[in-house]
Scaffold this motif. Sequence first.
Motif, PDB file in Angstrom:
ATOM      1  N   THR A  89       1.124  -0.993   0.285  1.00  0.00           N
ATOM      2  CA  THR A  89      -0.562   0.009   0.119  1.00  0.00           C
ATOM      3  C   THR A  89       0.944   1.248  -0.098  1.00  0.00           C
ATOM      4  O   THR A  89       0.765   2.518  -0.746  1.00  0.00           O
ATOM      5  CB  THR A  89      -1.147  -0.142   1.268  1.00  0.00           C
ATOM      6  OG1 THR A  89      -2.257  -0.675   1.216  1.00  0.00           O
ATOM      7  CG2 THR A  89      -2.073   1.320   1.394  1.00  0.00           C
ATOM      8  N   LEU A  92       2.369   1.863  -3.379  1.00  0.00           N
ATOM      9  CA  LEU A  92       1.378   2.434  -4.169  1.00  0.00           C
ATOM     10  C   LEU A  92       0.685   4.143  -3.930  1.00  0.00           C
ATOM     11  O   LEU A  92       0.964   4.701  -5.074  1.00  0.00           O
ATOM     12  CB  LEU A  92       0.067   1.919  -4.330  1.00  0.00           C
ATOM     13  CG  LEU A  92      -0.988   1.835  -4.928  1.00  0.00           C
ATOM     14  CD1 LEU A  92      -0.780   1.789  -6.080  1.00  0.00           C
ATOM     15  CD2 LEU A  92      -2.458   1.295  -4.654  1.00  0.00           C
ATOM     16  N   TYR A  95       3.539   5.961  -4.701  1.00  0.00           N
ATOM     17  CA  TYR A  95       3.745   5.376  -6.246  1.00  0.00           C
ATOM     18  C   TYR A  95       3.479   7.307  -7.366  1.00  0.00           C
ATOM     19  O   TYR A  95       3.051   7.987  -7.853  1.00  0.00           O
ATOM     20  CB  TYR A  95       3.932   4.752  -7.407  1.00  0.00           C
ATOM     21  CG  TYR A  95       3.564   4.221  -8.680  1.00  0.00           C
ATOM     22  CD1 TYR A  95       3.988   5.537  -9.834  1.00  0.00           C
ATOM     23  CD2 TYR A  95       1.489   4.813  -8.958  1.00  0.00           C
ATOM     24  CE1 TYR A  95       3.346   5.621 -10.560  1.00  0.00           C
ATOM     25  CE2 TYR A  95       1.615   4.277  -9.983  1.00  0.00           C
ATOM     26  CZ  TYR A  95       2.404   4.703 -11.430  1.00  0.00           C
ATOM     27  OH  TYR A  95       2.153   5.309 -12.607  1.00  0.00           O
TER      28      TYR A  95
END
Length: 246
Positions: A89, A92, A95
């Motif tokens: 998580t 992500l 990013y």
Amino acid sequence: MDGYELLRILWAAFIGLGIIAAGVLTFTSKGEPGIGFRIGYTHISERARRRANRVSGIGTILTGVFLIILSPFLTFAWLVAVLLLGLGTTTLLAYLAAKREYAIEEFSKEAPKGSGRKIEPPNIKTYIVLQAAFLGVFALFSAMGNVSRETSPIIGGALILLLALTFLTSRPLVFQLAPSFSGVMARKFAGALTLVSGLITAETTLVALDYEPGPLGVVLLLMTSLGVIFYAAFIALTGAYEEGYY
């Protein structure tokens, strides 16, 4: 407190403290080589690098803290799930934060003249197909009840995570760990992840087929597993050197 619980708590404390230290280094990074959240966006945008490091640092620290706090109450399998979920998580979110900051920065700039350099993504379809096949084999054994309900979501989640990471290696702005990108590191990193995925599937297959190795078999399996992992790490490091990230 029995020996198993003590070992679990000590393991979580060791891993958790290491993750917290990595999170602190990431959060406080000033752009030092090899430190911080590094993808393509963070190499071409200082704004994206700062934001991604803050998000990644906080997420990594929280993952380590939760791992330590939950260690007395969860089994090893669920602690690994917490670790993978937390780091996945965090990756992500970091990013997405880097991508957003880069887009905002680019939108505020005047459009450059000319088309600029076009970075072609590497072809890693073979690795993706192989890992999808490994996942299919695991799903078959899981559906047949040959894999325990406790470990099934952990192993399945690990295989899915490896497949997702392999796909992301083909995206230059995601996996551009060096200022330039030729695709060498991405291909070798994808190969390394595929080896690990194959190792997990092979070991799951042995368990599903009720294979019971003797003392020599256990030693051979352990040595083989370590050999595959070290070889995968060697491939990834070789790719990093050839890419110019050293």
